[in-house]
Motif scaffolding. Structure first.
Motif, PDB file in Angstrom:
ATOM      1  N   ARG A  40       0.527  -1.415  -0.127  1.00  0.00           N
ATOM      2  CA  ARG A  40       0.091  -0.129  -0.079  1.00  0.00           C
ATOM      3  C   ARG A  40       0.876   1.323   0.152  1.00  0.00           C
ATOM      4  O   ARG A  40       0.530   2.274  -0.664  1.00  0.00           O
ATOM      5  CB  ARG A  40      -1.083   0.076   1.236  1.00  0.00           C
ATOM      6  N   ALA A  41       2.118   1.127   0.784  1.00  0.00           N
ATOM      7  CA  ALA A  41       2.920   2.424   0.649  1.00  0.00           C
ATOM      8  C   ALA A  41       3.484   2.628  -0.598  1.00  0.00           C
ATOM      9  O   ALA A  41       3.536   3.876  -0.831  1.00  0.00           O
ATOM     10  CB  ALA A  41       4.009   2.046   1.693  1.00  0.00           C
ATOM     11  N   LEU A  42       3.966   1.482  -1.123  1.00  0.00           N
ATOM     12  CA  LEU A  42       4.331   1.729  -2.564  1.00  0.00           C
ATOM     13  C   LEU A  42       3.408   2.427  -3.511  1.00  0.00           C
ATOM     14  O   LEU A  42       3.797   3.372  -4.413  1.00  0.00           O
ATOM     15  CB  LEU A  42       4.744   0.543  -3.247  1.00  0.00           C
ATOM     16  N   GLU A  43       2.208   1.626  -3.554  1.00  0.00           N
ATOM     17  CA  GLU A  43       1.070   2.237  -4.212  1.00  0.00           C
ATOM     18  C   GLU A  43       0.764   3.753  -4.173  1.00  0.00           C
ATOM     19  O   GLU A  43       0.625   4.526  -5.015  1.00  0.00           O
ATOM     20  CB  GLU A  43      -0.200   1.513  -4.168  1.00  0.00           C
ATOM     21  N   GLU A  44       0.706   4.111  -2.808  1.00  0.00           N
ATOM     22  CA  GLU A  44       0.733   5.539  -2.535  1.00  0.00           C
ATOM     23  C   GLU A  44       1.730   6.418  -3.000  1.00  0.00           C
ATOM     24  O   GLU A  44       1.633   7.638  -3.550  1.00  0.00           O
ATOM     25  CB  GLU A  44       0.449   5.797  -0.883  1.00  0.00           C
ATOM     26  N   LYS A  49      -2.730   2.131  -8.385  1.00  0.00           N
ATOM     27  CA  LYS A  49      -2.911   0.599  -7.975  1.00  0.00           C
ATOM     28  C   LYS A  49      -2.102  -0.353  -8.529  1.00  0.00           C
ATOM     29  O   LYS A  49      -1.917  -0.166 -10.006  1.00  0.00           O
ATOM     30  CB  LYS A  49      -4.200   0.417  -7.999  1.00  0.00           C
ATOM     31  N   LEU A  50      -1.503  -1.258  -8.022  1.00  0.00           N
ATOM     32  CA  LEU A  50      -0.630  -2.026  -8.603  1.00  0.00           C
ATOM     33  C   LEU A  50      -1.089  -3.684  -8.685  1.00  0.00           C
ATOM     34  O   LEU A  50      -1.072  -4.307  -9.665  1.00  0.00           O
ATOM     35  CB  LEU A  50       0.646  -2.293  -7.859  1.00  0.00           C
ATOM     36  N   PHE A  51      -2.235  -3.939  -7.882  1.00  0.00           N
ATOM     37  CA  PHE A  51      -3.096  -5.220  -7.791  1.00  0.00           C
ATOM     38  C   PHE A  51      -4.623  -4.910  -7.891  1.00  0.00           C
ATOM     39  O   PHE A  51      -4.866  -4.011  -7.472  1.00  0.00           O
ATOM     40  CB  PHE A  51      -2.716  -5.907  -6.673  1.00  0.00           C
ATOM     41  N   VAL A  52      -5.396  -5.983  -8.719  1.00  0.00           N
ATOM     42  CA  VAL A  52      -6.629  -5.876  -8.219  1.00  0.00           C
ATOM     43  C   VAL A  52      -6.962  -7.532  -7.980  1.00  0.00           C
ATOM     44  O   VAL A  52      -6.052  -8.213  -8.143  1.00  0.00           O
ATOM     45  CB  VAL A  52      -7.409  -5.487  -9.495  1.00  0.00           C
ATOM     46  N   ARG A  53      -7.792  -7.780  -7.111  1.00  0.00           N
ATOM     47  CA  ARG A  53      -8.320  -9.027  -6.706  1.00  0.00           C
ATOM     48  C   ARG A  53      -9.105  -9.775  -7.779  1.00  0.00           C
ATOM     49  O   ARG A  53     -10.046  -9.100  -8.245  1.00  0.00           O
ATOM     50  CB  ARG A  53      -8.978  -9.053  -5.264  1.00  0.00           C
ATOM     51  N   SER A  54      -8.637 -10.946  -7.932  1.00  0.00           N
ATOM     52  CA  SER A  54      -9.544 -11.859  -8.737  1.00  0.00           C
ATOM     53  C   SER A  54      -9.710 -13.324  -8.010  1.00  0.00           C
ATOM     54  O   SER A  54      -8.794 -14.094  -8.227  1.00  0.00           O
ATOM     55  CB  SER A  54      -8.665 -12.316 -10.191  1.00  0.00           C
ATOM     56  N   GLY A  55     -10.580 -13.347  -7.185  1.00  0.00           N
ATOM     57  CA  GLY A  55     -11.065 -14.545  -6.443  1.00  0.00           C
ATOM     58  C   GLY A  55     -10.115 -14.639  -5.347  1.00  0.00           C
ATOM     59  O   GLY A  55     -10.087 -13.293  -4.640  1.00  0.00           O
ATOM     60  N   ARG A  56      -9.279 -15.439  -5.055  1.00  0.00           N
ATOM     61  CA  ARG A  56      -8.312 -15.811  -4.023  1.00  0.00           C
ATOM     62  C   ARG A  56      -7.094 -15.116  -4.404  1.00  0.00           C
ATOM     63  O   ARG A  56      -6.102 -15.171  -3.751  1.00  0.00           O
ATOM     64  CB  ARG A  56      -8.160 -16.941  -3.176  1.00  0.00           C
ATOM     65  N   HIS A  57      -6.967 -14.739  -5.600  1.00  0.00           N
ATOM     66  CA  HIS A  57      -5.527 -14.419  -6.187  1.00  0.00           C
ATOM     67  C   HIS A  57      -5.506 -12.893  -6.440  1.00  0.00           C
ATOM     68  O   HIS A  57      -6.618 -11.958  -6.546  1.00  0.00           O
ATOM     69  CB  HIS A  57      -5.285 -15.072  -7.424  1.00  0.00           C
ATOM     70  N   LEU A  58      -4.344 -12.159  -6.430  1.00  0.00           N
ATOM     71  CA  LEU A  58      -4.067 -10.918  -6.728  1.00  0.00           C
ATOM     72  C   LEU A  58      -3.384 -10.920  -8.244  1.00  0.00           C
ATOM     73  O   LEU A  58      -2.569 -11.773  -8.639  1.00  0.00           O
ATOM     74  CB  LEU A  58      -2.834 -10.140  -5.977  1.00  0.00           C
ATOM     75  N   VAL A  59      -4.156 -10.046  -8.927  1.00  0.00           N
ATOM     76  CA  VAL A  59      -3.719  -9.833 -10.473  1.00  0.00           C
ATOM     77  C   VAL A  59      -3.178  -8.316 -10.625  1.00  0.00           C
ATOM     78  O   VAL A  59      -3.644  -7.413 -10.305  1.00  0.00           O
ATOM     79  CB  VAL A  59      -4.821 -10.103 -11.354  1.00  0.00           C
ATOM     80  N   LEU A  60      -1.969  -8.461 -11.405  1.00  0.00           N
ATOM     81  CA  LEU A  60      -1.273  -7.067 -11.614  1.00  0.00           C
ATOM     82  C   LEU A  60      -2.176  -6.244 -12.698  1.00  0.00           C
ATOM     83  O   LEU A  60      -2.982  -6.766 -13.548  1.00  0.00           O
ATOM     84  CB  LEU A  60      -0.003  -7.475 -12.228  1.00  0.00           C
TER      85      LEU A  60
END
Length: 299
Positions: A40-44, A49-60
């Motif tokens: 979150r600190a890197l995204e700020e 935003k660097l990730f979005v959620r897709s089910g139980r996984h993070l997608v770039l």
């Protein structure tokens, strides 16, 4: 000035590579909330935003994919840095930056440097030609790995570097067929009064030649003085006068420039040195140059 926090970037890179914070937590041995907070600190800091959620996984995200490519390059280069410092193979070509003094004949430079390209480890060679003093200044700034020149470091040079003798040889005198020499006089007497193309004043070879001329009572008719070792041979090819070359490359010079060998002497020596920042040579490319020079070229 903006600075990138590389700890944040590392955590992001591991999460992107592993596909989840849970697996990244196991690899990094950090708590999942800690990693989440760092991302979150890197995204700020980046404002994206660097990730979005897709089910139980993070997608770039699109930006996340761009950042991941940069992070991959950065940390790959970091591993290569450690491998290089510790002497381990890196998988990338060894960058070998060489300075060649303009008084060094091109054939000599080629024969000296050729072994570096024959190493099992791939080598990317960068050659720079200039005056010796300017090249040594670049060596002092660590912009060069080695300087090839015809003289060792002078006592007045205020740089931390070391001279390694690669070898020495006599010299040969060559001339185009159109250059008139007295056929009734044997070498070296036939050079008396002949038109000569000499290296520039102040060079080691020029001083040695002048001493030899004096001892042999030869008075050459100097028609040209040159800094560049290749240009002098082009003028020699055109018949402007006698030229001098190291005896170890006399056949190459004779063939390339259509010259004939008038004679040779060991009373005048050409010496060649590798100047490096290392007292004991460790660079594998430099070591290959020195080894072949001493055992084969001048051996």
């Amino acid at each position: 000035m903006e600075w990138l926090n590389y700890h944040h970037l590392l955590y992001f890179w591991v999460v992107a590579r592993e596909g989840s914070i849970a697996r990244a937590s196991q690899e990094l041995r950090l708590a999942q909330p800690t990693i989440s907070g760092q991302i979150r600190a890197l995204e700020e800091a980046l404002g994206e935003k660097l990730f979005v959620r897709s089910g139980r996984h993070l997608v770039l995200t699109e930006v996340g994919r761009v950042v991941f490519r940069y992070a991959d390059d950065i940390f790959s280069l970091g591993r290569e840095l450690l491998d290089t410092v510790k002497g381990r193979p890196t998988g990338r070509p060894l960058r070998f930056v060489v300075g060649i003094a303009d008084v060094v004949p091109k054939h000599i430079a080629h024969r000296l440097l050729e072994p570096a390209l024959a190493l099992e480890e791939p080598v990317r060679m960068v050659c720079r030609e200039d005056k010796a003093d300017r090249l040594l200044a670049e060596l002092a700034l660590h912009n060069l790995d080695m300087v090839i020149t015809d003289a060792p470091l002078g006592a007045g040079m205020k740089i931390k570097a070391y001279s390694h003798l690669l070898g020495e040889c006599g010299v040969s005198f060559l001339a185009a067929p159109s250059v008139s020499l007295d056929p009734r006089r044997p070498f070296p007497a036939c050079l008396d009064g002949a038109p000569f193309l000499l290296p520039a004043e102040g060079t080691m070879l020029r001083r040695s030649l002048e001493q030899w001329f004096e001892s042999e009572r030869i008075r050459p008719r100097v028609v040209g003085e040159f800094d560049d070792s290749a240009l002098i041979k082009v003028f020699g090819q055109a018949g402007a006068g006698v030229v001098v070359a190291p005896s170890v490359i006399e056949k190459e010079v004779e063939g390339q420039y259509d010259l004939r060998i008038v004679g040779s002497t060991d009373a005048v020596k050409e010496r060649f040195y590798a100047i490096t920042g290392e007292r004991k040579i460790k660079n594998p490319a430099t070591n290959a140059v020195a080894s072949v020079a001493r055992k084969q070229i001048f051996g």
